[in-house]
Every structure is written in C-alpha cells, then in structure tokens.
Design a protein around this motif. Structure first.
Motif, PDB file in Angstrom:
ATOM      1  N   GLY A 136       0.815  -1.203   0.000  1.00 45.15           N
ATOM      2  CA  GLY A 136       0.000   0.000   0.000  1.00 45.15           C
ATOM      3  C   GLY A 136       0.850   1.254   0.000  1.00 45.15           C
ATOM      4  N   LEU A 137       1.924   1.250   0.810  1.00 49.21           N
ATOM      5  CA  LEU A 137       2.830   2.393   0.854  1.00 49.21           C
ATOM      6  C   LEU A 137       3.523   2.571  -0.482  1.00 49.21           C
ATOM      7  CD1 LEU A 137       4.325   4.631   2.382  1.00 49.21           C
ATOM      8  CD2 LEU A 137       5.952   2.894   3.159  1.00 49.21           C
ATOM      9  N   GLN A 138       3.929   1.481  -1.102  1.00 49.02           N
ATOM     10  CA  GLN A 138       4.606   1.560  -2.393  1.00 49.02           C
ATOM     11  C   GLN A 138       3.711   2.188  -3.459  1.00 49.02           C
ATOM     12  OE1 GLN A 138       5.709  -2.174  -4.542  1.00 49.02           O
ATOM     13  NE2 GLN A 138       7.776  -1.421  -4.210  1.00 49.02           N
ATOM     14  N   GLY A 156      -6.164   7.776  -6.320  1.00 48.67           N
ATOM     15  CA  GLY A 156      -6.683   7.244  -5.065  1.00 48.67           C
ATOM     16  C   GLY A 156      -6.537   5.750  -4.893  1.00 48.67           C
ATOM     17  N   TRP A 157      -6.837   5.293  -3.685  1.00 51.83           N
ATOM     18  CA  TRP A 157      -6.670   3.887  -3.348  1.00 51.83           C
ATOM     19  C   TRP A 157      -7.640   2.982  -4.098  1.00 51.83           C
ATOM     20  CZ3 TRP A 157     -11.412   3.063  -1.366  1.00 51.83           C
ATOM     21  CH2 TRP A 157     -12.007   4.084  -0.632  1.00 51.83           C
ATOM     22  N   THR A 158      -8.825   3.449  -4.460  1.00 54.35           N
ATOM     23  CA  THR A 158      -9.786   2.584  -5.152  1.00 54.35           C
ATOM     24  C   THR A 158      -9.224   2.085  -6.479  1.00 54.35           C
ATOM     25  OG1 THR A 158     -11.637   3.785  -4.165  1.00 54.35           O
ATOM     26  CG2 THR A 158     -12.117   2.425  -6.086  1.00 54.35           C
ATOM     27  N   ILE A 159      -8.656   2.989  -7.261  1.00 53.49           N
ATOM     28  CA  ILE A 159      -8.104   2.588  -8.553  1.00 53.49           C
ATOM     29  C   ILE A 159      -6.770   1.880  -8.374  1.00 53.49           C
ATOM     30  CG2 ILE A 159      -7.181   3.431 -10.749  1.00 53.49           C
ATOM     31  CD1 ILE A 159      -9.264   5.613 -10.718  1.00 53.49           C
ATOM     32  N   ASP A 225       0.468  -8.337  -1.089  1.00 53.70           N
ATOM     33  CA  ASP A 225      -0.221  -8.371   0.187  1.00 53.70           C
ATOM     34  C   ASP A 225      -1.227  -9.515   0.155  1.00 53.70           C
ATOM     35  OD1 ASP A 225      -0.402  -6.406   2.680  1.00 53.70           O
ATOM     36  OD2 ASP A 225      -2.395  -7.248   2.350  1.00 53.70           O
ATOM     37  N   ARG A 226      -1.352 -10.216   1.285  1.00 55.88           N
ATOM     38  CA  ARG A 226      -2.307 -11.317   1.402  1.00 55.88           C
ATOM     39  C   ARG A 226      -3.039 -11.192   2.719  1.00 55.88           C
ATOM     40  NH1 ARG A 226      -0.326 -17.262   2.631  1.00 55.88           N
ATOM     41  NH2 ARG A 226      -0.375 -16.313   4.703  1.00 55.88           N
TER      42      ARG A 226
END
Length: 346
Positions: A136-138, A156-159, A225-226
């Motif tokens: 997420g940070l990357q 944004g985070w959604t896309i 990420d998992r």
C-alpha cells in the motif's frame, strides 16, 4: 469531562513532547499538513460515477472539502553502538470542522494514520504498531501525483489498489515488520499482522512485502499483500503491484499496475501519470487511471479517470493549487469536478 479530556489529549501530547525536546535536546518533532479545497462538481448520490473523496451531492456549488489534513509527532534516540530507538504517531484532522479525522470518530483512533515504535541500526529497522502495508505504501508513493491526499483529482486507493481496500484499507493492526538498509539501491520491507482483532475494514491476519530499486532518476518496485479478508475465512484475498518512474528533469513519467483478488473476484487496474516543473515555482500534474470493475452497480462497470492539475509553490511549505478531473464508469453518467485549494506544511 471525558469528552473534554479526549479532545484535549492531542494538544497535551504535542505540548509535552515539544517541551521535552526544548529542554532535553531530544530528537522529537511535531509536524503536520493542512490542506483544504473548494470543490464544484455535478456529482449525485445515485446513478452517477463515484468521485474520490465526495460523499454528498455538491450540485455544482463550491463546497469546502478537507484534503487529508494531518498532524503528527516523531522522535529518535541514539542508543550508542549504531543502535537507535524511535517512534511515529500520526493522526488526521478535519480542517473544515476542527474534529479528529482518519477513523477518530468511527473507531476512536487518535493516531489513525500511523502509530509505531521502532528499533534500528546498520542492520535495518524492526517496527511494531498500526502501519501502512508495504504494498500500500509503495503504491501511495508511485503513480498518483496527488498522493491520495483526499482531493477529487487523485487516482486514489480505489483505482491503484484495484478494490483491494475492501480487505485491509492500507493499514493493518497489531503489525510487526522489518525495513532493510539500502543495498546499492535495493531496499525491501516485510510485515506480518498475526492479530485476530477486527476493524471496520476487515480482519488483520495480513502478510505483505515490497521490493524497490532506486538508482538516480529511476525507481521501480514490486509489492504484494495477502489477507484473510473481511470474515477471516478461506479463500485468502491478495494483491500484487508493479510500479515505476523516471525523472528526466523536465518531466517525470510514472506508472502502476495492480492485480487483486477479493472474495473470489479478480480485478486489475493501471495508472499512467506525469509531473513537470513549470518555471521556478510551478508543477504541472496529469494522470489517467483505469479499473476493470469499480463495483459501481450490480453489473460489471469499468471505471476510468483523467485528471489535470497545477500547483504553485509560494514557499517550501505553502502552495496554491487547482485541479480538474473527469470520472466515467460503464453504464453511468460522468462525474466532473473543479477544485482550487491551499496547502500549508509545518
């Protein structure tokens, strides 16, 4: 009395730590960013493409929107022999009404953006707390010129996370992790959240990592990420990303590509972006993002967003900006926004 104590606590902590820094010469810093914009949009609550950061109809009238204002405290102590201890505490601020932001109202998180303690040296850094996932940070630092700061133009985070926010919303509770030193431009980060504690975004029980290479103007990286998902059941959800950028000086192109699986549904997304300095104080921003399914309605609905922006730096800490964006989901009418704002960092 209890409410007064809670509201006063952030101020008390900041004053206490800053006072300690003055008398003990410890490496403690109070910092923050205040960012607010006036936004006009044709966004409606139903039948139209969702707009990043907008939760109510604006009806083409200018409305003040807080764009992820924050405050924080960080510190570092030299333990000798190359060792150090440190901490980082960061919370959100709703500048438009003066209340706490970033999960303060919903979950009581005083430091809803980051809360960690760390121990490091030449070997790297071990940390523990409530932190951003490595992948997420990357993505946050990769191909969104607006850095997910809450305004209407950002990808944004959604896309960029391809709907994976349904699982962990970037941050994980009860996390232990490791950040490596720099190996000739190569760094990596690993994190694990063994806790069963739940928050409104799902359970933790999360494992992730990121590998990044930086050499001069070039940056490339991969992340994963998992998570056990919203109900802590099998199957596990996962996300993979590839990011990159190259700074030519006159322009800096960047990209991100993400694949995810959430509740047995696969998603993909990509973002193409560029920033370019203009004169001695200006910065042009442009980005295009595409998500194969935005879950905008009950059927498949591809989402695309194109944004343009200009930032004018009045100083190293203060800037004025203006942004325009257009978001369009399959089967829904487009949402257009125009925004002007100011940001001050301290």
């Amino acid at each position: 009395m209890k409410r007064l104590f809670v509201k006063s606590l952030p101020i008390a902590i900041a004053l206490a730590l800053s006072s300690g820094a003055a008398h003990a010469q410890s490496a403690v810093t109070v910092y923050g960013s205040l960012n607010v914009g006036l936004v006009a949009s044709n966004f409606k609550t139903t039948g139209q493409t969702p707009v990043q950061g907008t939760n109510a109809a604006l009806n083409n009238k200018f409305q003040m929107m807080d764009n992820s204002s924050l405050w924080g405290v960080r510190g570092k102590e030299d333990l000798g022999g190359g060792l150090y201890a440190g901490f980082s505490l960061e919370g959100g601020i709703n500048l438009n009404n003066g209340t706490g932001g970033q999960d303060f109202a919903t979950q009581g998180r005083l430091f809803g953006r980051n809360a960690e303690i760390k121990l490091g040296g030449d070997f790297g850094e071990f940390y523990a707390g409530y932190v951003l996932s490595p992948a997420g940070l990357q993505l946050l630092l990769a191909a969104d010129p607006w850095y997910w700061n809450g305004n209407q133009a950002g990808m944004g985070w959604t896309i960029q996370q391809a709907n994976y926010t349904q699982t962990n919303y970037l941050r994980t509770v009860g996390t232990i992790g490791y950040r490596s030193p720099d190996f000739n431009g190569v760094t990596f980060q690993l994190a694990y959240s063994p806790s069963n504690r739940e928050n409104v975004y799902g359970t933790s029980k999360d494992i992730g990592g990121a590998l990044t290479y930086r050499s001069g103007p070039l940056t490339v990286g991969v992340g994963f990420d998992r998570s056990h998902g919203l109900t802590n059941d099998i199957p596990t959800n996962h996300m993979y990303d590839i990011v990159g950028s190259y700074d030519f000086g006159f322009v800096k192109p960047a990209f991100s590509y993400t694949r995810s699986s959430v509740n047995n549904v696969d998603y993909t997304s990509y973002v193409l972006a560029a920033t370019a300095p203009l004169g001695g104080a200006g910065l042009l921003k442009a980005a295009y993002g595409h998500l194969n399914d935005c879950l905008c309605n009950t059927t498949r609905s591809e989402l695309s967003r194109i944004s343009l922006g200009y930032q004018h730096n009045l100083s190293k800490r203060t800037n004025l900006y203006t942004n325009v964006s257009r978001s369009k989901a399959e089967g829904l009418s487009a949402a257009n926004t125009f925004e002007v704002g100011v940001e001050h960092n301290f």
